[in-house]
Write an enzyme that holds these catalytic residues in place. Structure first.
Site, PDB file in Angstrom:
ATOM      1  N   GLU A  24       0.845  -1.210   0.000  1.00  0.00           N
ATOM      2  CA  GLU A  24       0.000   0.000   0.000  1.00  0.00           C
ATOM      3  C   GLU A  24       0.877   1.256   0.000  1.00  0.00           C
ATOM      4  O   GLU A  24       0.643   2.200  -0.758  1.00  0.00           O
ATOM      5  CB  GLU A  24      -0.929  -0.029   1.217  1.00  0.00           C
ATOM      6  CG  GLU A  24      -1.801   1.197   1.373  1.00  0.00           C
ATOM      7  CD  GLU A  24      -1.751   1.750   2.785  1.00  0.00           C
ATOM      8  OE1 GLU A  24      -1.224   2.880   2.959  1.00  0.00           O
ATOM      9  OE2 GLU A  24      -2.229   1.070   3.723  1.00  0.00           O
ATOM     10  N   HIS A  25       1.925   1.253   0.847  1.00  0.00           N
ATOM     11  CA  HIS A  25       2.850   2.403   0.847  1.00  0.00           C
ATOM     12  C   HIS A  25       3.547   2.549  -0.504  1.00  0.00           C
ATOM     13  O   HIS A  25       3.737   3.656  -1.006  1.00  0.00           O
ATOM     14  CB  HIS A  25       3.910   2.213   1.933  1.00  0.00           C
ATOM     15  CG  HIS A  25       3.464   2.606   3.292  1.00  0.00           C
ATOM     16  ND1 HIS A  25       4.163   3.494   4.076  1.00  0.00           N
ATOM     17  CD2 HIS A  25       2.377   2.249   4.024  1.00  0.00           C
ATOM     18  CE1 HIS A  25       3.539   3.654   5.231  1.00  0.00           C
ATOM     19  NE2 HIS A  25       2.454   2.898   5.229  1.00  0.00           N
ATOM     20  N   GLU A  46       6.218   3.159  11.540  1.00  0.00           N
ATOM     21  CA  GLU A  46       4.766   3.151  11.728  1.00  0.00           C
ATOM     22  C   GLU A  46       4.379   2.099  12.769  1.00  0.00           C
ATOM     23  O   GLU A  46       3.539   2.336  13.630  1.00  0.00           O
ATOM     24  CB  GLU A  46       4.050   2.889  10.398  1.00  0.00           C
ATOM     25  CG  GLU A  46       2.527   2.989  10.529  1.00  0.00           C
ATOM     26  CD  GLU A  46       1.788   2.861   9.199  1.00  0.00           C
ATOM     27  OE1 GLU A  46       2.452   2.779   8.140  1.00  0.00           O
ATOM     28  OE2 GLU A  46       0.544   2.860   9.230  1.00  0.00           O
TER      29      GLU A  46
END
Lengths: 453, 432
Positions: A77-78, A154
Site C-alpha cells: 500500500e505504501h 509506523e
C-alpha cells in the site's frame, strides 16, 4: 492505448457500456454495475457540494498474505505511491494536491483501499492515475529500503510504543488458532524487516487487477458519468486469470479457553479484556450478525447499557466497561468485552463482576424498552449517515471486500430493525462459549501482581 | 513528468474559486447572534455552541474544575437523573457532545427534525439545569483520574505537558487543563457549580447551525435554549508570556520510539503576513505527503512515519509548532534534518514552483471542506470564534492567491528562528 479507448467510448457509448447498466436502488442514493472485466462499481450520489471521493478497494488484505511475509499487504500500500510507467515516485500525491485534493490509503485484514477527495471535475484525472497504478507500478530497491524503514516506524508508533496495542496483538494471536486474522495487519517486526521487492511484487501481481477490485465514487456525480469514465480507464485493463477463489485457512473447533497475562511497565491503568470467536455477516444470511450487533449495544454500547449500569452506576466496581462487535468481516469475527476496575478492585474481582453481569443477563434477557431505544437510534443513524458520503463509501467498500453485496448492505437496516429479543439471546448463548474465548489481564509489573494474586 | 505538466496546464484554470455556501446571520430577540446555513436535503440539524475561555478560566487552586464540570453536563439535569437523562436522549435519537479545551467549551448537537422540540428541551436542561449529583460527580471524577494516570505514562502526553510547562510557565496554558490527580481529587460540588457559572455565560457564546431549519425557527429555538444562562462569566486570562530557551530537552521514558514536539514564536491571524506564513508553512511541513519535512525526513530517509509543522493560534498565544516520532536510535538524525530544513527555509525561502503548488493546493482544497451539515457547522463556529467576517469563506482564497514570493521570503526570514526553536523529546533517544 488509453487515448484510443477514450475515443471509442465517446463515439460508441452503447458499445462501451455493454457490461451492465447502472441499477439505482429504490429509495437510496446508491447505484451499482459491473464492468466487463469483472470490476464492480458503486456510485453514491450527493449533490450538495461539488466534491467527489474516488476509491478503489482490492479484495486483498493482510489475511490474504502467505506465511512468512506478514505486513506485505500494508507495505505494498505504501509502495503504490512510488513510480509507475506514467508517474515518478511521489508524483501521484503531488498531482492530487496540485489539484486541490487530498489522498491516502488504508489496509486491513480483508482489504486494501486507496482514495482521493477532489473537486467533482477532477474525477477523470483520479481514474487516469489510479488505473495506471493498478498494473503499471515500477518498484526499485531504493524505494524498498527507505519505505521499509517508514513502515517499521509506523509499527513503532502504532504498536511498540503502545502497551494496549501490543496486548491486542497477543489477544488476537491467541484467539485465532489457524486463521491469518491472528497476525497483525502491520506485520510482525522480524518479518517486516525482511520484506523484499519480490514479496511486494508477487502480492501486487496476483491481487491488483480489475477482477479483484471495487470502484466506489461518492459525491457530486452520476452513475452514467462514472460508468463512461470507468469503462475508459478501468474497463481496458484485462482481468487477471491467475486469481483464484478467495479461500483462507479457517478455524478448527476451539476446545480450550485461553488466558493471558500481559505485563508492561507503561501500563497505568490495569484492565481485563475478553474476546469470543463470533460469526460474521454472510451474504444473504445476516440475521445472526445483526443480533450480535444489537447484543453489543445492549451490553456495552452506551452509558445506559447493561454493563455500565450494573458496574459503574449501581455499583462502583469499574471506571469503564464496554462491549463491541463488528460483523463486517470475510471470516470469523470476535465479540469483545473490556472492564477497567475501579481503584481498590482487583483484576480478579473485575473479571468476576463482568462474568456475573453476563450470567445475570443470560437469565433476565433483553429489556424491551432498551431494545426499542437502540432500534430508534439505528433508524436515525440512517438519516445522519447521509450527511457524510465518505463514511458511506467506506461502509460499502468494507462490506463488498468482506463477501457481501450492495443488496446485503441495503437490506441490513431492515434486518437489524426486525431482530427479536429471542434471536439476540440465542446468538448470545451460542457465542459466549468459554472454549472459544480469550481472557487477558493487562498490568504493570510487580505491584499489580501483588494485588491480583 | 510530461503527464503532470499537461494536466496542470489543462486543469488549473478550472479550479473552483471559492466556497459557495450561503451563510445567514441570525440575530435573536434575546440578543444571541448565530450563523446559519439552511439546507433542507436531510431532515436534521447540526448545532454548534462555543463558550470562549474554556478551561483557562479555572481558579488556579481548582485546576481541572472546568474539565470535570464539562463531563457532568450529560450526567443528569432537571428532574432527570443521569440514567433517565441518557435514556431520554437516546429515545429522541439525538446526540450531544460536550468538550472543553484551553480556549473554549464546546457543545455539538444534532437532532432530527421530527424530534426537534423534545431534543432541544433536553439540551436546554443539560445547559441550564445541570444536577451535579454526588454519585455522578464521584463516577466521572474516577474516570478523569484514571485518564490522568494513563497520561502520566503516555509519551505524547508527557511531551505536551513538559513543553507547555516550559513555554507557558504560570499562564493557564502551562498546566494540563484536565488538572492533576491531587487537584481533581480535591474538587467539590461548589467548585463545579462555580466553574459552570464562570465558563457558560451569554457574554462569550458563539453559535452556528446547519441543516433543516429556517432563520425564524432558529431564533426562537436559541432564545429558548440559552435564556437560562448567566449574562456574564469569569474574566479571560491575559496574553501568555512565552519562553523558548532553544535546544533539546529530553524527558527519559523507557519506550522504543521517541516522540518530539518543538515550537517557536508564531504569527497571529491579524498579522498582515499571516497568509504568507500560512503558505510558507504549507511548503515547510503543513501540507500533505509532499511538504519539505515529509520529503526529507520520511520519503528520503525513512526516519519516521509522520512529521509535520503547524501554526497554533490560541486566544492568548501564537506559536509555530511541529511533531515527529522516530526510533530511539534515529531521533537525533531526524531532529538534525528538521533543524536544517528550518534554516534552509529561513535563508532561502521557497521556490516559485513550490509557491504555486502550495497555493493551488490551499485554494483548491478549501471549498472541499464545506460538505456535510456537521462539517460546515464546525467550520462556521470556528470562524466566528476567530473573529472572521461572515464573507470570509468567499474571500479567503483571494488572500491566499495574493501571497507573493517576496512575501514568503520576508516572513520566512522574520519568523523562522533556529535559535528559539525548542525541542522536547520523550523516550530514550541515543545521542541527545
Amino acid at each position: 492505448m488509453r487515448l484510443i479507448s477514450l475515443c471509442v467510448s465517446l463515439l460508441l457509448p452503447t458499445l462501451a457500456w455493454a457490461g451492465s447498466t447502472p441499477i439505482r436502488a429504490a429509495d437510496e442514493q446508491v447505484s451499482t454495475f459491473t464492468l466487463d472485466n469483472g470490476m464492480e462499481v458503486v456510485v453514491i450520489e450527493d449533490h450538495r457540494a461539488p466534491v467527489v471521493v474516488h476509491m478503489v478497494w482490492y479484495r486483498a488484505g493482510s489475511a490474504d498474505e502467505w506465511p512468512g511475509v506478514s505486513g506485505v499487504a500494508h507495505f505494498l500500500e505504501h509502495l503504490l505511491f512510488k513510480a509507475t510507467d506514467m508517474l515518478e515516485s511521489g508524483e501521484f500525491s503531488k498531482t492530487v494536491s496540485a489539484n486541490g485534493g487530498n489522498d491516502n490509503a488504508f489496509t486491513s485484514y480483508d482489504y486494501t483501499g486507496y482514495f482521493q477527495r477532489v473537486a467533482a471535475d477532477r474525477l477523470e484525472l483520479m481514474m487516469k492515475m489510479e488505473s495506471d497504478r493498478m498494473v503499471n507500478l515500477r518498484l526499485d530497491e531504493g524505494d524498498i529500503a527507505t519505505e521499509r524503514d517508514v513502515i517499521l516506524e509506523e509499527r513503532n508508533m502504532r504498536t511498540d510504543n503502545d502497551p494496549d496495542a501490543l496486548f491486542r496483538e497477543q489477544m488476537r494471536a491467541a484467539q485465532y488458532l489457524n486463521h491469518r486474522y491472528g497476525t497483525p495487519v502491520v506485520g510482525w517486526r522480524h518479518e517486516m524487516e525482511e520484506l523484499s521487492l519480490e514479496d511486494a511484487q508477487s502480492f501486487y501481481d496476483l491481487f491488483y487487477s480489475p477482477n479483484n477490485a471495487i470502484l466506489i465514487v461518492a459525491g457530486d456525480t452520476t452513475p452514467e458519468d462514472v460508468q463512461a469514465l470507468a469503462e475508459t480507464y478501468y474497463g481496458v485493463i484485462p482481468a487477471n486469470p491467475a486469481l483464484g477463489p478467495r479461500e483462507r485457512p479457517s478455524e478448527p473447533p476451539q476446545r480450550a479457553e485461553r488466558r493471558l497475562i500481559y505485563e508492561d511497565a507503561r501500563v497505568a491503568q490495569p484492565y481485563v479484556s475478553r474476546s469470543y470467536l463470533a460469526p460474521e455477516r454472510d451474504s444473504g444470511d445476516q440475521r445472526k450478525a445483526a443480533a450480535l450487533e444489537l447484543l453489543s449495544e445492549i451490553l456495552g454500547g452506551s452509558q445506559t447499557a447493561v454493563l455500565p449500569q450494573k458496574l459503574q452506576y449501581d455499583s462502583q466496581t469499574a471506571v469503564y466497561t464496554g462491549a463491541w462487535y463488528s460483523g463486517t468481516s470475510l471470516d470469523d469475527s470476535t465479540f469483545n468485552f473490556v472492564i477497567v476496575p475501579a481503584e481498590g478492585v482487583t483484576l480478579e474481582e473485575g473479571e468476576a463482576a463482568l462474568d456475573r453481569v453476563i450470567a445475570e443477563f443470560m437469565e433476565t434477557g433483553v429489556d424491551a424498552d432498551q431494545l426499542a431505544r437502540i432500534k430508534a437510534q439505528a433508524r436515525a443513524a440512517r438519516i445522519y449517515a447521509k450527511d457524510n458520503v465518505q463514511s458511506l463509501a467506506r461502509m460499502y467498500g468494507a462490506a463488498l471486500t468482506s463477501g457481501l453485496t450492495v443488496d446485503d448492505v441495503l437490506a441490513w437496516p431492515d434486518i437489524v430493525d426486525s431482530i427479536t429479543a429471542d434471536e439476540i439471546m440465542a446468538a448470545a448463548a451460542e457465542v459466549f462459549d468459554d472454549k472459544s474465548s480469550v481472557t487477558g489481564w493487562v498490568m504493570a509489573e510487580a505491584t499489580d501482581k501483588e494485588v491480583t494474586q | 513528468m510530461r503527464f503532470l505538466a499537461t494536466l496542470l496546464i489543462v486543469l488549473w484554470a478550472a479550479l473552483p474559486a471559492r466556497a459557495e455556501i450561503d451563510i445567514q446571520e441570525v440575530k435573536t430577540p434575546g440578543g444571541i447572534t448565530a450563523w446559519l446555513v439552511e439546507d433542507h436535503n436531510i431532515p436534521f440539524v447540526a448545532l454548534e455552541l462555543r463558550f470562549r475561555g474554556g478551561a483557562s478560566l479555572d481558579d488556579p487552586a481548582k485546576r481541572g474544575a472546568t474539565y470535570l464540570m464539562t463531563g457532568l453536563l450529560e450526567e443528569g439535569a432537571g428532574d432527570l437523573d443521569s440514567r433517565a437523562f441518557a435514556e431520554a436522549v437516546e429515545s429522541q435519537a439525538a446526540s450531544f457532545g460536550f468538550d472543553v479545551g484551553d480556549d473554549a467549551l464546546s457543545v455539538s448537537a444534532r437532532f432530527l427534525t421530527e424530534n426537534r422540540a423534545a431534543s432541544l428541551d433536553l439540551l436546554r436542561l443539560a445547559l441550564t439545569e445541570t444536577r451535579f449529583d454526588a454519585d455522578a460527580i464521584e463516577r466521572v471524577r474516577a474516570q478523569v483520574i484514571s485518564g490522568l494516570r494513563s497520561a502520566e505514562k503516555d509519551p505524547n502526553d508527557i511531551a505536551s505537558k513538559a513543553f507547555d510547562a516550559m513555554v507557558y510557565g504560570d499562564h493557564p496554558y502551562g498546566s494540563p487543563y484536565r488538572g492533576t490527580v491531587d487537584s481533581v481529587a480535591a474538587l467539590t460540588r461548589e467548585d463545579l457549580v462555580a466553574a459552570k457559572e464562570g465558563a457558560m455565560a451569554r457574554d462569550r457564546i458563539y453559535v452556528s447551525a446547519v441543516g433543516d431549519i429556517t432563520a425564524e425557527e432558529l431564533a426562537v429555538l436559541l432564545d429558548d435554549l440559552l435564556a437560562g444562562l448567566p449574562e456574564t462569566g469569569a474574566p479571560l486570562p491575559g496574553p501568555a508570556k512565552l519562553n523558548f530557551p532553544g535546544g533539546v530537552t529530553v524527558v527519559p521514558f523507557d519506550t522504543p520510539q521517541s516522540v518530539a514536539l518543538w515550537g517557536q514564536p508564531g504569527i497571529g491571524f491579524d498579522d498582515p503576513d499571516f497568509f504568507a506564513a500560512y503558505v510558507m508553512n504549507t511548503v515547510l511541513g503543513g501540507g500533505g505527503f509532499d511538504s519539505r519535512l515529509m520529503t526529507e525526513v520520511r520519503e528520503k530517509r525513512g526516519l519516521t512515519y509522520g512529521v509535520g509543522s503547524f501554526m497554533v493560534g490560541k486566544d492568548q498565544a501564537d506559536l509555530l509548532m511541529g511533531q515527529v516520532a522516530s526510533g530511539n536510535d534515529r531521533m537525533a538524525e531526524a531532529i538534525q534534518v528538521i533543524q536544517d530544513e528550518w534554516r534552509r527555509m529561513a535563508t532561502e525561502g521557497v521556490t516559485e514552483a513550490e509557491l504555486t503548488q502550495a497555493k493551488t493546493y490551499l485554494t483548491g482544497a478549501y471549498p472541499l471542506r464545506f460538505d456535510g451539515n456537521a462539517r460546515i457547522a464546525g467550520i462556521l463556529v470556528g470562524m466566528e470564534v476567530d473573529g472572521m467576517a461572515i464573507d470570509y469563506a468567499r474571500t479567503r482564497n483571494e488572500q491566499v492567491d495574493a501571497v507573493t514570493l517576496e512575501d514568503v521570503q520576508r516572513v520566512a526570514a522574520r519568523l523562522l528562528d533556529p535559535e528559539t526553536m525548542t525541542f522536547v523529546v520523550v523516550g530514550a533517544p541515543a545521542g541527545l
